[in-house]
Design an enzyme around this catalytic site. Structure first.
Site, short mmCIF file in Angstrom:
data_model
loop_
_atom_site.label_atom_id
_atom_site.label_comp_id
_atom_site.label_asym_id
_atom_site.label_seq_id
_atom_site.Cartn_x
_atom_site.Cartn_y
_atom_site.Cartn_z
N ILE A 1 0.86 -1.19 0.00
CA ILE A 1 0.00 0.00 0.00
C ILE A 1 0.89 1.23 0.00
O ILE A 1 1.76 1.37 0.86
CB ILE A 1 -0.93 0.00 1.24
CG1 ILE A 1 -1.87 -1.21 1.17
CG2 ILE A 1 -1.73 1.30 1.32
CD1 ILE A 1 -2.74 -1.40 2.38
N CYS A 2 0.69 2.12 -0.99
CA CYS A 2 1.41 3.40 -1.06
C CYS A 2 2.93 3.15 -1.07
O CYS A 2 3.44 2.58 -2.02
CB CYS A 2 0.96 4.30 0.07
SG CYS A 2 1.19 6.03 -0.29
N LEU A 3 3.66 3.54 -0.02
CA LEU A 3 5.10 3.25 0.02
C LEU A 3 5.35 1.76 -0.25
O LEU A 3 6.31 1.40 -0.95
CB LEU A 3 5.66 3.61 1.40
CG LEU A 3 7.09 3.13 1.65
CD1 LEU A 3 8.10 4.01 0.91
CD2 LEU A 3 7.42 3.08 3.13
N GLY A 4 4.49 0.91 0.30
CA GLY A 4 4.67 -0.54 0.14
C GLY A 4 4.66 -0.94 -1.32
O GLY A 4 5.44 -1.79 -1.76
N PHE A 5 3.78 -0.32 -2.11
CA PHE A 5 3.69 -0.62 -3.54
C PHE A 5 4.96 -0.14 -4.25
O PHE A 5 5.52 -0.83 -5.10
CB PHE A 5 2.45 0.04 -4.11
CG PHE A 5 2.11 -0.44 -5.49
CD1 PHE A 5 1.59 -1.71 -5.69
CD2 PHE A 5 2.31 0.37 -6.59
CE1 PHE A 5 1.28 -2.16 -6.96
CE2 PHE A 5 1.99 -0.07 -7.87
CZ PHE A 5 1.48 -1.34 -8.05
#
Ligand SMILES: *[C@@H]1O[C@H](CO)[C@@H](O)[C@H](O)[C@H]1NC(C)=O
Ligand SMILES: *[C@@H]1O[C@H](CO)[C@@H](O)[C@H](O)[C@H]1NC(C)=O
Ligand SMILES: *[C@@H]1O[C@H](CO)[C@@H](O)[C@H](O)[C@H]1NC(C)=O
Ligand SMILES: *[C@@H]1O[C@H](CO)[C@@H](O)[C@H](O)[C@H]1NC(C)=O
Length: 204
Positions: free
Chosen positions: A127-131
């Site tokens: 998600i977000c940074l994770g992506f």
């Protein structure tokens, strides 16, 4: 006279109920405090998980375990063997796959890729940074982001051509959900950066 027996039976039944359940176990990667204006919160050698990610997994019926940064490949292999999936949360970090959540994401990504190459699959949700970190892991640690201005827009998904035949997620997705994702403006977009490289996650 029968009371202890009955109590023991009830207790073993309740214990079984507690031990045996099919709720998936999801590992959430921890991250260090990154932004300098939060320096006063920065504990040495510590990392955190924002509570909202734990709540979201638990509200969906899963159980959460923390997965730490800066550990060995063996540690992440052990984790992947013991959990049903990994969530890489949003936040902030240096884009450097030799330490921190960039490193743990990179390790988990490559282990998942090997699992996939072996014919099984292991889900990772970024998600977000994770992506962004999954993208960086997929292209050997390079930073693929450039500036853009795409805030507060809702868009349908635009899949790369081979996505539906290769992707476990899209291959098994119910048709009505697939159609909503591909034709209706159901994804929230708030981007200051965009990726100019194609995400090589064809096994997701
Ligand atoms: C942080 O970890 C390093 C390496 O393990 C250690 O040398 C150092 O003492 C730790 N610092 C604190 C404040 O715990
Ligand atoms: C991980 O390593 C980085 C770089 O050495 C360091 O800044 C960070 O504090 C470490 N994180 C933890 C939780 O020890
Ligand atoms: C990444 O971190 C390592 C270890 O801290 C450092 O040696 C290296 O120069 C960093 N790479 C970049 C591109 O900043
Ligand atoms: C994506 O990964 C596959 C398998 O690892 C590789 O064959 C392919 O060349 C990669 N594609 C891109 C655009 O990097």
């Amino acid at each position: 006279m029968y009371l202890p027996v009955i109590l023991t039976l009830i207790l073993s039944f309740v214990t079984n109920l507690t031990i045996c359940n099919e709720r998936p176990v999801i590992g959430i990667l921890t991250q260090e405090v990154y932004w300098s204006y939060l320096n006063h919160l920065k504990p040495y050698n510590n990392s955190y998980i924002a509570a909202s990610y734990v709540k979201a997994i638990e509200a969906s019926g899963g159980r959460v375990v923390p997965v730490f940064t800066n550990r060995t490949t063996e540690y992440y292999m052990d984790v992947v063997n013991k959990v049903n999936g990994i969530l890489v949360p949003g936040g902030g970090c240096a884009f450097n796959i030799s330490f921190g959540i960039s490193q743990s994401t990179n390790e988990v990504f490559h282990i998942a890729k090997r699992v996939n190459d072996g014919g099984d699959h292991f889900p990772i949700l970024g998600i977000c940074l994770g992506f962004e970190l999954l993208l960086i892991a997929s292209i050997g640690g390079k930073n693929p982001l450039t500036c853009c201005n795409s805030n507060n827009v809702n868009l349908p998904l635009n899949l790369i051509p081979t996505m539906e035949e290769k992707s476990m997620l899209f291959k098994t997705m119910p048709k009505d959900i697939r159609n909503i994702l591909l034709t209706e403006p159901v994804t929230a977009n708030h981007h200051k950066y965009q990726s100019i490289m194609m995400l090589n996650l064809s096994f997701v």
